[in-house]
Each structure stands twice: as structure tokens, then as C-alpha cells.
Design a protein around this motif. Sequence first.
Motif, PDB file in Angstrom:
ATOM      1  N   ALA A 152       0.883  -1.232   0.051  1.00  0.00           N
ATOM      2  CA  ALA A 152      -0.011   0.081   0.004  1.00  0.00           C
ATOM      3  C   ALA A 152       0.893   1.131  -0.074  1.00  0.00           C
ATOM      4  CB  ALA A 152      -0.906   0.013   1.211  1.00  0.00           C
ATOM      5  N   ASN A 153       1.976   1.086   0.666  1.00  0.00           N
ATOM      6  CA  ASN A 153       2.850   2.255   0.876  1.00  0.00           C
ATOM      7  C   ASN A 153       4.490   1.844   0.501  1.00  0.00           C
ATOM      8  OD1 ASN A 153       0.901   4.030   1.969  1.00  0.00           O
ATOM      9  ND2 ASN A 153       1.163   2.646   3.622  1.00  0.00           N
ATOM     10  N   PRO A 154       4.562   1.771  -0.977  1.00  0.00           N
ATOM     11  CA  PRO A 154       5.826   1.255  -1.488  1.00  0.00           C
ATOM     12  C   PRO A 154       6.850   2.436  -1.039  1.00  0.00           C
ATOM     13  CG  PRO A 154       4.387   1.820  -3.283  1.00  0.00           C
ATOM     14  CD  PRO A 154       3.576   1.930  -2.185  1.00  0.00           C
ATOM     15  N   PRO A 155       7.792   1.926  -0.531  1.00  0.00           N
ATOM     16  CA  PRO A 155       8.988   3.166  -0.070  1.00  0.00           C
ATOM     17  C   PRO A 155       9.509   3.573  -1.058  1.00  0.00           C
ATOM     18  CG  PRO A 155       9.759   0.770   0.204  1.00  0.00           C
ATOM     19  CD  PRO A 155       8.593   0.687  -0.369  1.00  0.00           C
ATOM     20  N   ALA A 156       9.496   5.297  -1.199  1.00  0.00           N
ATOM     21  CA  ALA A 156      10.219   5.858  -2.161  1.00  0.00           C
ATOM     22  C   ALA A 156      11.449   5.864  -2.401  1.00  0.00           C
ATOM     23  CB  ALA A 156       9.676   7.483  -1.924  1.00  0.00           C
ATOM     24  N   ASP A 157      12.259   5.411  -1.322  1.00  0.00           N
ATOM     25  CA  ASP A 157      13.669   5.382  -0.955  1.00  0.00           C
ATOM     26  C   ASP A 157      14.320   3.748  -1.414  1.00  0.00           C
ATOM     27  OD1 ASP A 157      12.726   4.179   1.040  1.00  0.00           O
ATOM     28  OD2 ASP A 157      13.889   5.606   2.539  1.00  0.00           O
ATOM     29  N   TYR A 158      13.108   2.935  -1.662  1.00  0.00           N
ATOM     30  CA  TYR A 158      13.563   1.770  -1.935  1.00  0.00           C
ATOM     31  C   TYR A 158      14.256   0.764  -0.858  1.00  0.00           C
ATOM     32  CZ  TYR A 158      12.164   1.988  -6.758  1.00  0.00           C
ATOM     33  OH  TYR A 158      11.487   1.991  -8.032  1.00  0.00           O
ATOM     34  N   VAL A 159      13.853   1.148   0.536  1.00  0.00           N
ATOM     35  CA  VAL A 159      14.136   0.836   1.611  1.00  0.00           C
ATOM     36  C   VAL A 159      12.976   0.141   2.280  1.00  0.00           C
ATOM     37  CG1 VAL A 159      15.481   1.032   3.946  1.00  0.00           C
ATOM     38  CG2 VAL A 159      16.252   2.207   1.880  1.00  0.00           C
ATOM     39  N   ALA A 160      13.004  -1.268   2.473  1.00  0.00           N
ATOM     40  CA  ALA A 160      11.924  -1.940   2.961  1.00  0.00           C
ATOM     41  C   ALA A 160      11.630  -1.364   4.591  1.00  0.00           C
ATOM     42  CB  ALA A 160      12.082  -3.468   3.046  1.00  0.00           C
ATOM     43  N   ARG A 161      10.436  -1.357   4.881  1.00  0.00           N
ATOM     44  CA  ARG A 161      10.050  -0.756   6.265  1.00  0.00           C
ATOM     45  C   ARG A 161       9.150  -2.161   6.922  1.00  0.00           C
ATOM     46  NH1 ARG A 161      12.518   2.878   4.375  1.00  0.00           N
ATOM     47  NH2 ARG A 161      12.028   5.021   4.363  1.00  0.00           N
ATOM     48  N   PRO A 162      10.061  -2.668   7.818  1.00  0.00           N
ATOM     49  CA  PRO A 162       9.283  -3.613   8.318  1.00  0.00           C
ATOM     50  C   PRO A 162       8.119  -3.339   9.432  1.00  0.00           C
ATOM     51  CG  PRO A 162      11.693  -4.039   8.757  1.00  0.00           C
ATOM     52  CD  PRO A 162      11.231  -2.562   8.325  1.00  0.00           C
ATOM     53  N   ASP A 163       7.945  -1.999   9.614  1.00  0.00           N
ATOM     54  CA  ASP A 163       6.774  -1.815  10.513  1.00  0.00           C
ATOM     55  C   ASP A 163       5.596  -1.323   9.745  1.00  0.00           C
ATOM     56  OD1 ASP A 163       8.122   0.416   9.474  1.00  0.00           O
ATOM     57  OD2 ASP A 163       8.109   1.479  11.417  1.00  0.00           O
ATOM     58  N   ASP A 164       5.827  -1.301   8.333  1.00  0.00           N
ATOM     59  CA  ASP A 164       4.795  -1.103   7.197  1.00  0.00           C
ATOM     60  C   ASP A 164       4.448  -2.010   6.140  1.00  0.00           C
ATOM     61  OD1 ASP A 164       2.685   0.029   5.940  1.00  0.00           O
ATOM     62  OD2 ASP A 164       3.730   1.951   5.256  1.00  0.00           O
ATOM     63  N   MET A 165       3.641  -3.158   6.657  1.00  0.00           N
ATOM     64  CA  MET A 165       3.551  -4.382   5.831  1.00  0.00           C
ATOM     65  C   MET A 165       2.266  -4.130   5.290  1.00  0.00           C
ATOM     66  SD  MET A 165       6.462  -5.911   5.481  1.00  0.00           S
ATOM     67  CE  MET A 165       5.846  -7.436   5.068  1.00  0.00           C
ATOM     68  N   ALA A 166       1.502  -2.847   5.316  1.00  0.00           N
ATOM     69  CA  ALA A 166       0.079  -2.969   4.771  1.00  0.00           C
ATOM     70  C   ALA A 166       0.052  -3.095   3.340  1.00  0.00           C
ATOM     71  CB  ALA A 166      -0.338  -1.559   4.906  1.00  0.00           C
TER      72      ALA A 166
END
Length: 391
Positions: free
Chosen positions: A243-257
Motif C-alpha cells: 500500500a505504501n511502497p518506500p520511495a527510497d527503496y528501503v523496506a519498512r518492516p513496521d509498514d507491511m500494509a
Amino acid sequence: MIPTAKLAAVREQFPVTTRQLYLDSAHQTPLALSVREALEAFLSEGFEMAGPKPVWLRRVEETRESVATFFNAAPTEIAFTKNTSEGLNIAANAVPLRAGDNVVLIEGDHPNNAYAWLNLKRNGIEVRFAPLPDDEIATAKTFEPYIDARTKVVSLSHVTFHAGQVHDLMSIGRLCKARGIYLIVDAMQSVGVIPLDVKALNISVLAAGTHKGLLVPQGLGVLYIADGLDELQPAYLAMSSMANPPADYVARPDDMALRKDARRFEFGNVNLPDLHALHAAIGLIQSVGVAAIQKHVLALGDLLLERLDALGVSVVGPRARGKRNHIYVLKLPVDKWTDYFARNNVRVSPERGGIRVSLAMFNTVGDIERLIEMLRIGLTTGTLAATEQID
């Protein structure tokens, strides 16, 4: 049938018709000129501009919209895959099944649908097969004896590849809706040839490749996932799923929506060349109309059955309109007749019950008459005596 002038224009789109008698669209359709031009235009852009990717991605969304219209769906309900089998496996792994649940299929349907569900037996899922003779179609009554409180899925091909049955999705869809069962449909043999309204038919998931009725080379599939089925979760994730792909191409483990739409099932880059081709193909199909295509192939089928009767050649599947559409399997020994047709530049397919003839929008009455003449010659010159037909 398709009006003569329009049929002539359509036939000109398929140069293969000047080189051979092509009656094998249930295997794959030949390339149309407009589809080839779309592919060439894509390659030219890549060659000359190293790939205008933002332009290409915008066209992908335009194609998504046209596919959605094709199915009476919303663009949010359409994802792109590699083929029908991938779509069915996505569905099998997305449905929330628990040990003890069961899935009901048709015995003898396409094996790739069966394998997608049989693979879940390792998780304690039961797979049940409803028997069905080749000359009958599946209806709600076919499945009712095999459904119980633990049935979660009914899955079948809309049109069978081996006998040409057109199953009654309307009654099956009503049954599934009433019982709270997912209806998952393999539309490989019907899309582009039979009008498909996923809403009216209560289809939960539909999977289809594009190399038959959608006129595009292998390597692209379409997947419909009904809006609101948020409990269907992808087995694999990529940035395109989020739902919120990271713009900086760094995976966010706390945002897996995940995305709420069907694109949560798209896994990375899509097949850009074939999607350009699909946009052109749908334009060609819609210039005729799927309803008109169905009417045309049914009329050709009527003529084929009449001529086969006169020759004493029978078919495997059902004969009644509404139960068959564009696929006819002739009860003829495969080993002898496959070689005979190949030597005479007739493109058909060997099938489990005989020789499969499949019709498309570019076929004509003349094609049927040429096939019948080829059969007559084969029958009267000793290629096959009439009494040697398959029982």
C-alpha cells in the motif's frame, strides 16, 4: 454470422489464413497484423529511446481499464500474471483454507487447475472431484452432492479444452453465492469468444492466459479478483504489492500494509510487450464484439455438425447450442488423422477423444467446407474407414 465485409476485414488481419487452413485457436491464435504492429512499436521505442518506461506504464493502466471493461469489472479488480496456471495458483494460495476444508473440482478438467489445489493436500485440504460425462455440462446440480459445511471453493474451466463443454456458470455462481463458497474460474478457452460478466456470474476469481481468444503471444495472463475479498492474501510480496511502497527503496518492516486492490497479487515487473499487444488485440476484438464473435462461431459450428453428420463422423462433446460454442472434437483416431491433416496443411490439435477443431472470428464457411472435403477424401481413399471411428 459476422457481416461479410467485416469478416473479410478481420480475416485480412490474420495472414496465416492465406497459408493454411487454421482451425486450432483453442491451442493458440495466430498473430494479427495490429497485434504485431503494437509489438513492433514497443520494440522500436525500446530501440530508439532505451525504453520510455513512464509512457509504457501509463499504457499498462490503459490496458488494465480495457480488460476490466471486457469483464464488466473495475480496473482495481484486474491484475496481470504470466498465464492461467499462475493465476489459479495465486488463487489457491490466497484463499484462507484450514486443514479439514475441501475444494470441489470437475474430474478430468484441465490438470493445471487440479494441481493448483492438489498441492494443498499437504496442508490438510481435501480435494473432491465431481464426475461429468463428456457430452454433459456442469451445473449447480453437478456440484451439490459434493458440497458440505467445510466446502470453501468450487473451481472449474468455463469451457473444457478436451470436449468443448460450456458449463453453466450462472447456476453454479448462484449456488456458490448462497453457500458462501468462492467460485474460481479458468476462462482460458472462453475469454474473447464468449461474453463474460463476472458480476452477473458471481465469480470470485477468474484466471486466463491471453494466447487464445485474446490473440496475444504466450507469457501474459489476466487475473480478476472481486473487490471486497480482502481476506485473499498473496503468498509472495514485492513493492508492487504494498500500500505504501518506500520511495527510497528501503523496506519498512513496521509498514507491511498491502494494497486493497488486485494489484497486491502482481509480483514485480509486468510483461510490457504483451500488454501493448493486448491493448491492440482488445481493440480488434471489440471492433467486432464478443457477442458477434460467439454468434459467428456458433453458426459455423452448426454447419460443421451438419456436414459431419452427412459423413457419419461423430463428435465427443455436447451438440446443443448453449452447451457448446467453438470447440469440436471429432471421434477419429489421433495417430492416423493428425499426420493426414498436417500433410495437407490443416492446423488442428490431437486431443484425448480425437481430433480437435476450434473456431475463431476469422474462420469462414469456406474453411468448414474445406475441412469437410479433406475429411471426405480421407474417408474415401483409405486413410480411415468410417467404421474405424472411435467408439
